[in-house]
Design a protein around this motif. Structure first.
Motif, short mmCIF file in Angstrom:
data_model
loop_
_atom_site.label_atom_id
_atom_site.label_comp_id
_atom_site.label_asym_id
_atom_site.label_seq_id
_atom_site.Cartn_x
_atom_site.Cartn_y
_atom_site.Cartn_z
N ALA A 1 -6.96 11.66 -9.69
CA ALA A 1 -7.58 10.73 -10.63
C ALA A 1 -7.35 9.29 -10.21
CB ALA A 1 -7.03 10.97 -12.04
N GLU A 2 -6.14 8.98 -9.75
CA GLU A 2 -5.85 7.61 -9.36
C GLU A 2 -6.50 7.24 -8.04
OE1 GLU A 2 -2.25 5.72 -10.05
OE2 GLU A 2 -1.77 6.82 -11.88
N ASP A 3 -6.64 8.20 -7.12
CA ASP A 3 -7.43 7.95 -5.91
C ASP A 3 -8.86 7.59 -6.29
OD1 ASP A 3 -5.63 8.12 -3.83
OD2 ASP A 3 -6.13 10.18 -3.27
N ALA A 4 -9.42 8.36 -7.22
CA ALA A 4 -10.81 8.11 -7.64
C ALA A 4 -10.96 6.74 -8.29
CB ALA A 4 -11.27 9.21 -8.60
N ALA A 5 -9.93 6.33 -9.00
CA ALA A 5 -9.96 5.03 -9.67
C ALA A 5 -9.56 3.88 -8.75
CB ALA A 5 -9.04 5.06 -10.89
N GLY A 6 -9.06 4.22 -7.55
CA GLY A 6 -8.64 3.19 -6.62
C GLY A 6 -7.31 2.55 -6.94
N THR A 7 -6.48 3.24 -7.71
CA THR A 7 -5.21 2.65 -8.16
C THR A 7 -3.98 3.29 -7.56
OG1 THR A 7 -5.15 4.15 -10.07
CG2 THR A 7 -6.23 2.00 -10.38
N PHE A 8 -4.14 4.43 -6.85
CA PHE A 8 -2.96 5.17 -6.44
C PHE A 8 -2.11 4.41 -5.43
CE2 PHE A 8 -0.67 8.26 -3.79
CZ PHE A 8 0.11 8.85 -4.77
N GLY A 9 -2.72 3.85 -4.42
CA GLY A 9 -1.96 3.12 -3.40
C GLY A 9 -1.14 2.02 -4.00
N ALA A 10 -1.75 1.24 -4.90
CA ALA A 10 -1.03 0.14 -5.56
C ALA A 10 0.13 0.67 -6.39
CB ALA A 10 -1.98 -0.67 -6.43
N ARG A 11 -0.08 1.81 -7.04
CA ARG A 11 0.98 2.43 -7.85
C ARG A 11 2.21 2.71 -6.98
NH1 ARG A 11 2.49 6.16 -12.33
NH2 ARG A 11 0.40 5.83 -13.19
N VAL A 12 1.99 3.26 -5.79
CA VAL A 12 3.10 3.58 -4.89
C VAL A 12 3.74 2.29 -4.37
CG1 VAL A 12 3.76 4.70 -2.73
CG2 VAL A 12 2.11 5.80 -4.25
N ALA A 13 2.94 1.33 -3.96
CA ALA A 13 3.47 0.09 -3.41
C ALA A 13 4.33 -0.67 -4.42
CB ALA A 13 2.32 -0.80 -2.93
N GLN A 14 3.96 -0.59 -5.69
CA GLN A 14 4.73 -1.28 -6.73
C GLN A 14 6.14 -0.74 -6.88
OE1 GLN A 14 2.18 -0.85 -10.14
NE2 GLN A 14 0.73 -2.42 -9.43
N LEU A 15 6.39 0.44 -6.36
CA LEU A 15 7.73 1.02 -6.44
C LEU A 15 8.65 0.45 -5.36
CD1 LEU A 15 6.65 4.73 -7.07
CD2 LEU A 15 7.52 3.08 -8.76
N GLU A 16 8.13 -0.38 -4.48
CA GLU A 16 8.88 -1.07 -3.43
C GLU A 16 9.71 -0.10 -2.57
OE1 GLU A 16 11.13 -4.07 -5.48
OE2 GLU A 16 9.36 -5.35 -5.73
N PRO A 17 9.06 0.91 -2.01
CA PRO A 17 9.81 1.89 -1.21
C PRO A 17 10.16 1.36 0.17
CG PRO A 17 7.48 2.38 -1.13
CD PRO A 17 7.62 1.23 -2.09
N ASP A 18 11.26 1.86 0.70
CA ASP A 18 11.56 1.69 2.12
C ASP A 18 10.84 2.73 2.96
OD1 ASP A 18 13.52 -0.47 1.80
OD2 ASP A 18 14.77 1.06 0.87
N ALA A 19 10.57 3.87 2.34
CA ALA A 19 9.84 4.94 3.00
C ALA A 19 9.04 5.71 1.97
CB ALA A 19 10.78 5.89 3.74
N VAL A 20 7.90 6.24 2.41
CA VAL A 20 7.04 7.07 1.56
C VAL A 20 6.82 8.39 2.28
CG1 VAL A 20 4.77 7.33 0.49
CG2 VAL A 20 5.87 5.07 0.56
N VAL A 21 7.08 9.50 1.59
CA VAL A 21 6.80 10.83 2.11
C VAL A 21 5.60 11.36 1.35
CG1 VAL A 21 7.66 13.17 2.46
CG2 VAL A 21 9.23 11.23 2.64
N ASP A 22 4.47 11.50 2.05
CA ASP A 22 3.23 11.93 1.41
C ASP A 22 2.96 13.38 1.77
OD1 ASP A 22 0.80 12.20 0.22
OD2 ASP A 22 -0.15 10.49 1.20
N LEU A 23 3.18 14.26 0.80
CA LEU A 23 3.05 15.70 1.03
C LEU A 23 1.70 16.25 0.57
CD1 LEU A 23 6.63 16.74 -0.15
CD2 LEU A 23 5.83 16.40 2.21
N ILE A 24 0.86 15.40 -0.05
CA ILE A 24 -0.38 15.93 -0.65
C ILE A 24 -1.57 15.03 -0.35
CG2 ILE A 24 0.70 17.30 -2.47
CD1 ILE A 24 0.17 14.93 -4.38
N CYS A 25 -1.69 14.59 0.89
CA CYS A 25 -2.86 13.81 1.31
C CYS A 25 -3.77 14.71 2.12
CB CYS A 25 -2.43 12.60 2.13
SG CYS A 25 -3.82 11.61 2.73
N PHE A 26 -5.03 14.82 1.71
CA PHE A 26 -5.93 15.79 2.33
C PHE A 26 -7.20 15.18 2.92
CE2 PHE A 26 -3.62 17.90 -1.15
CZ PHE A 26 -2.89 18.79 -0.40
N THR A 27 -7.42 13.88 2.72
CA THR A 27 -8.64 13.26 3.23
C THR A 27 -8.33 11.89 3.82
OG1 THR A 27 -9.18 12.10 1.16
CG2 THR A 27 -9.98 14.37 1.39
N PRO A 28 -9.17 11.41 4.73
CA PRO A 28 -8.95 10.07 5.28
C PRO A 28 -9.10 8.98 4.22
CG PRO A 28 -11.05 10.95 6.03
CD PRO A 28 -10.32 12.09 5.36
#
Length: 319
Positions: free
Chosen positions: A60-87
Motif C-alpha cells: 500500500a505504501e509503495d503504491a502511495a509513494g510513501t514507503f521509502g520515506a517511511r524507512v528513511a525517517q527511521l534514520e537507519p545505519d543499515a536496511v535489510v529488505d527481505l520483501i522487495c520484488f520489483t524494480p
C-alpha cells in the motif's frame, strides 16, 4: 560500516527475519522490525522483547509513494529488505535512502538464473530469470547494483526451509503426501529419472549470511548465493528422507504425463518450475567474502521442517 548500530529489517517476521532479528539483537544492534503485523514471528525468542516493531503495509505504501520515506525517517545505519520484488519498489527505497547512504542488504533468489546451463552456477552467470517472480528479482538486482548512491549487497537464497511452514519436498513441490509415502514405503512417482536438482537452505543459514554482510565492506556492490553446502537430486532427497524412517524409498521413475496424472496439475506445475531450473548454486564467493559457513545440510533443514510439520498435524508421519 564502523559504528553501525541501528538496523531496519523489512519483512521482519517472515522466514528469514524470524531468525535474523534475534541474531541482530544478540550481536548488539538496535533493531526496528517492519512487517504487516498479520502474524507473530515463526519463533517466539526473548530477543523480540527488545525490538521496536512497526506495522507497515509495504504494498500500500509503495503504491502511495510513501514507503521509502517511511524507512528513511527511521534514520537507519543499515536496511535489510527481505520483501522487495520489483524494480519500482527497489527504486523508491534507494531514492529515499540516497541522502544518508545507509547500507542496504537486499534479498534476491537463486531463481534470477532461470534454467541452469552449466553447474555449479556462479553469481557471474547471465541473469535469465524465470517467470514473473524471477524477472522482477532480476530487474531489482540490476537496478540496485548500479551506482545508485546507496551501498548495496544482494543475497540470493535457495529453497528456504525450516520449522514453521511447508517446504519443497523431494518431488519438487509442496504436496504433504510425499512425506507420508516416504515414511511408509508407499511408491513415490518422480519425473526426469529423479535427477531434477533442488538446492535448499535453512532459514537460519540465510540469516547468518545477512548478519555477516553487515560487517563486510568488500561485499558492497556484489551478489552472493546463500544455500546449503550441496544441492541434491530428487532421488537423493527421497532416499535421505526415507532413511529417517528406517526405509529405502520406493520410487516410480515416470514420464511427465504420468507424473502429472499422479501428482495433479497444481503440484506438477510447481515441480516443473523447480526441476526445469535444476540449479546447483556455487557458494565460493559467499564463503570467501562474507565468511558464510552453512550449518545445515539440505537434509538437515528438511528434517527440521518435517518434524515441525508432523508435530503440528500438517503431515501424517511419525518420527
Amino acid at each position: 560500516m564502523a559504528g553501525m548500530r541501528r538496523v531496519v529489517v523489512i519483512g521482519a517476521t517472515g522466514h528469514i527475519g524470524s531468525y535474523l532479528v534475534p541474531r541482530l539483537v544478540r550481536a548488539g544492534y538496535e533493531v526496528i522490525a517492519l512487517s504487516r503485523g498479520e502474524r507473530a514471528p515463526y519463533h517466539d525468542e526473548p530477543e523480540w522483547q527488545s525490538v521496536q516493531r512497526l506495522t507497515v503495509d509495504r504494498d500500500a505504501e509503495d503504491a502511495a509513494g510513501t514507503f521509502g520515506a517511511r524507512v528513511a525517517q527511521l534514520e537507519p545505519d543499515a536496511v535489510v529488505d527481505l520483501i522487495c520484488f520489483t524494480p519500482e519498489s527497489a527504486r523508491q527505497l534507494v531514492d529515499a535512502l540516497r541522502p544518508t547512504r545507509p547500507l542496504l542488504l537486499h534479498c534476491g533468489t537463486i531463481w534470477v538464473h532461470g534454467r541452469a546451463a552449466g553447474v555449479p552456477v556462479t553469481e557471474d552467470e547471465p541473469r535469465t530469470g524465470y517467470g514473473e517472480y524471477g524477472a522482477g528479482k532480476v530487474a531489482a538486482e540490476a537496478l540496485l547494483l548500479q551506482d545508485t548512491g546507496v551501498p548495496t549487497v544482494v543475497l540470493h537464497p535457495g529453497h528456504i526451509s525450516g520449522p514453521g511452514w511447508p517446504v519443497i519436498n523431494p518431488a519438487g513441490n509442496l504436496d504433504p503426501d510425499v512425506w507420508r509415502r516416504l515414511a511408509t514405503g508407499e511408491p513415490l512417482a518422480l519425473p526426469a529419472l529423479g535427477l531434477g536438482v533442488l538446492h535448499h537452505v535453512h532459514a537460519d543459514d540465510v540469516a547468518q549470511a545477512f548478519e555477516k554482510a553487515l560487517t563486510r565492506p568488500d561485499a558492497v556492490g556484489s551478489s552472493f548465493h546463500v544455500v546449503a553446502e550441496r544441492a541434491m537430486t530428487s532421488r537423493g532427497l527421497a532416499a535421505g528422507a526415507a532413511a529417517w524412517f528406517g526405509r529405502e524409498p520406493v520410487l516410480e521413475l515416470v514420464e511427465w504425463a504420468e507424473f502429472e496424472k499422479q501428482a495433479g496439475p497444481e503440484h506438477a506445475g510447481v515441480t516443473r518450475d523447480h526441476i526445469e531450473r535444476s540449479i546447483t548454486a556455487d557458494i565460493t564467493r559467499a564463503r570467501t567474502v562474507l565468511g558464510y559457513a552453512p550449518k545445515y545440510s539440505a537434509l538437515d533443514a528438511l528434517r527440521e521442517s518435517v518434524t515441525w510439520l508432523a508435530a503440528n498435524g500438517h503431515v501424517d508421519v511419525k518420527f
